[in-house]
Design a protein around this motif. Structure first.
Motif, PDB file in Angstrom:
ATOM      1  N   LEU A   1     -39.088 -29.257 -24.185  1.00  0.00           N
ATOM      2  CA  LEU A   1     -39.607 -29.270 -22.817  1.00  0.00           C
ATOM      3  C   LEU A   1     -40.620 -28.153 -22.605  1.00  0.00           C
ATOM      4  O   LEU A   1     -40.428 -27.028 -23.080  1.00  0.00           O
ATOM      5  CB  LEU A   1     -38.462 -29.116 -21.810  1.00  0.00           C
ATOM      6  CG  LEU A   1     -37.355 -30.164 -21.875  1.00  0.00           C
ATOM      7  CD1 LEU A   1     -36.260 -29.831 -20.869  1.00  0.00           C
ATOM      8  CD2 LEU A   1     -37.921 -31.554 -21.615  1.00  0.00           C
TER       9      LEU A   1
ATOM     10  N   LEU B   1     -38.398 -31.442 -17.239  1.00  0.00           N
ATOM     11  CA  LEU B   1     -38.403 -32.836 -17.691  1.00  0.00           C
ATOM     12  C   LEU B   1     -39.598 -33.578 -17.104  1.00  0.00           C
ATOM     13  O   LEU B   1     -40.307 -34.308 -17.813  1.00  0.00           O
ATOM     14  CB  LEU B   1     -37.101 -33.527 -17.282  1.00  0.00           C
ATOM     15  CG  LEU B   1     -35.848 -33.165 -18.077  1.00  0.00           C
ATOM     16  CD1 LEU B   1     -34.597 -33.613 -17.323  1.00  0.00           C
ATOM     17  CD2 LEU B   1     -35.882 -33.804 -19.463  1.00  0.00           C
TER      18      LEU B   1
ATOM     19  N   THR C   1     -42.983 -32.231 -18.635  1.00  0.00           N
ATOM     20  CA  THR C   1     -43.184 -32.677 -20.013  1.00  0.00           C
ATOM     21  C   THR C   1     -43.518 -34.159 -20.071  1.00  0.00           C
ATOM     22  O   THR C   1     -44.423 -34.579 -20.814  1.00  0.00           O
ATOM     23  CB  THR C   1     -41.928 -32.375 -20.845  1.00  0.00           C
ATOM     24  OG1 THR C   1     -41.607 -30.980 -20.725  1.00  0.00           O
ATOM     25  CG2 THR C   1     -42.145 -32.721 -22.310  1.00  0.00           C
TER      26      THR C   1
END
Length: 327
Positions: free
Chosen positions: A57, A113, A116
């Protein structure tokens, strides 16, 4: 979360106030600035050399600290991360013997999250940052200094060169340092619109961030230092050193270890080519003449921000220096 399709790229606006920022001190000052000047007329340009990849990440600590703080969601005890955080993911990861020295809370994980995933889709860091800031309801524009990868690397006495997060978090910045460099800086490009924003701003503020590892990487992106220096008379810096010490983090230790005087005078010398004015705390008033001898006008005022109102008062002092009136 956003109107229309998500953007793949983002260009900086051209507001009256541009703040160069990194870390907790900058985030605190920005909470004061948005109290005394229209948030929509401001741009925060944030250090990304602290960024790292963990668990696959993309983590952007300084960007997230600024966003969470301005959204009123930051952990008040640490100045970073989210208030009321839970740690079930880290506890589960610890069971497997995974990397847990860099703690990512459960809700904070969602930010990484999302970032990314969007970058994997082709969005640049500036566009994703704008989306995250909008999701938290921010009116102030938050911009990474560059969309390109840059990374602060620290040379230690005992271990050689290590990554910044290894130094800052894993080793709790409790090791001696002989050099600091920003990997990738010379090949990086300023974020789209940044140079134009610096040229058009009525005032540029250098937040009370670590001058070596927070502001240094921002100015180190090609073209940024030159753009700020060209506006030197409109630049006001705030010293992160009070009474010879940093209020938070390793700025004082790094300054000493890298051969700089650890005082407001040392800060003035570091910024003398880019800032015409330095705001120092009342505790250092006896050094005002020495600051001015370094070629920087000195303003003495309370600079310790223990809440939103003290941050707002410091912001008012800065705006008086700049001649920018409340918008």
């Amino acid at each position: 979360m956003t109107d229309g399709p998500l953007r793949a790229t983002f260009a900086a606006p051209t507001p009256s106030l541009v703040t160069l920022a990194g870390g907790v001190g900058a985030a605190k000052l920005l909470t004061g600035l948005i109290r005394v000047h229209s948030p929509s007329d401001q741009l925060a340009v944030v250090n990304t050399a602290d960024d790292t990849v963990l668990h696959g990440l993309h983590v952007s600590p300084d960007l997230d600290t600024v966003v969470y703080t301005l959204a009123g969601a930051v952990n008040p005890d640490t100045g970073w991360g989210l208030a009321g955080e839970t740690w079930q993911a880290m506890d589960a990861l610890d069971r497997y013997g995974g990397i847990t020295w860099f703690r990512l809370g459960d809700r904070d994980l969602a930010t990484h999250l999302y970032r990314t995933h969007r970058m994997d889709q082709g969005a640049d860091l500036a566009a994703v940052t704008a989306e995250i800031a909008a999701a938290w309801g921010l009116e102030l524009a938050v911009l990474p200094v560059t969309n390109d990868r840059i990374e602060t690397r620290v040379t230690t006495v005992d271990e050689g060169e290590i990554g910044f997060q290894d130094y800052f978090v894993r080793r709790r910045h409790d090791v001696s340092v002989t050099a600091v460099r920003v990997d990738g800086a010379m090949a990086a490009q300023p974020a789209p619109g940044l140079i134009e924003a610096l040229a058009a701003a009525r005032s540029i503020i250098i937040a009370p961030s670590n001058p070596i590892v927070s502001i240094g990487p921002v100015l180190g992106v090609p073209g940024v230092r030159e753009a700020v220096a060209a506006r030197r008379e409109a630049v006001v810096a705030v010293s992160p050193i009070v009474g010879g010490a940093a209020l938070k983090g390793p700025a004082d230790r790094l300054m000493r270890e890298l051969g700089h005087e650890c005082s407001v005078v040392g800060v003035a010398r570091l910024y003398q080519d880019v800032a015409a004015t330095l705001v120092i705390d009342e505790a250092d008033s006896h050094l005002a003449d020495d600051v001015e001898a370094a070629g920087v006008a000195c303003v003495v005022a309370p600079t310790v921000m223990d809440g939103v109102e003290s941050a707002a008062e410091l912001a008012r002092t800065i705006l008086k220096c700049t001649g920018v009136t409340r918008a």
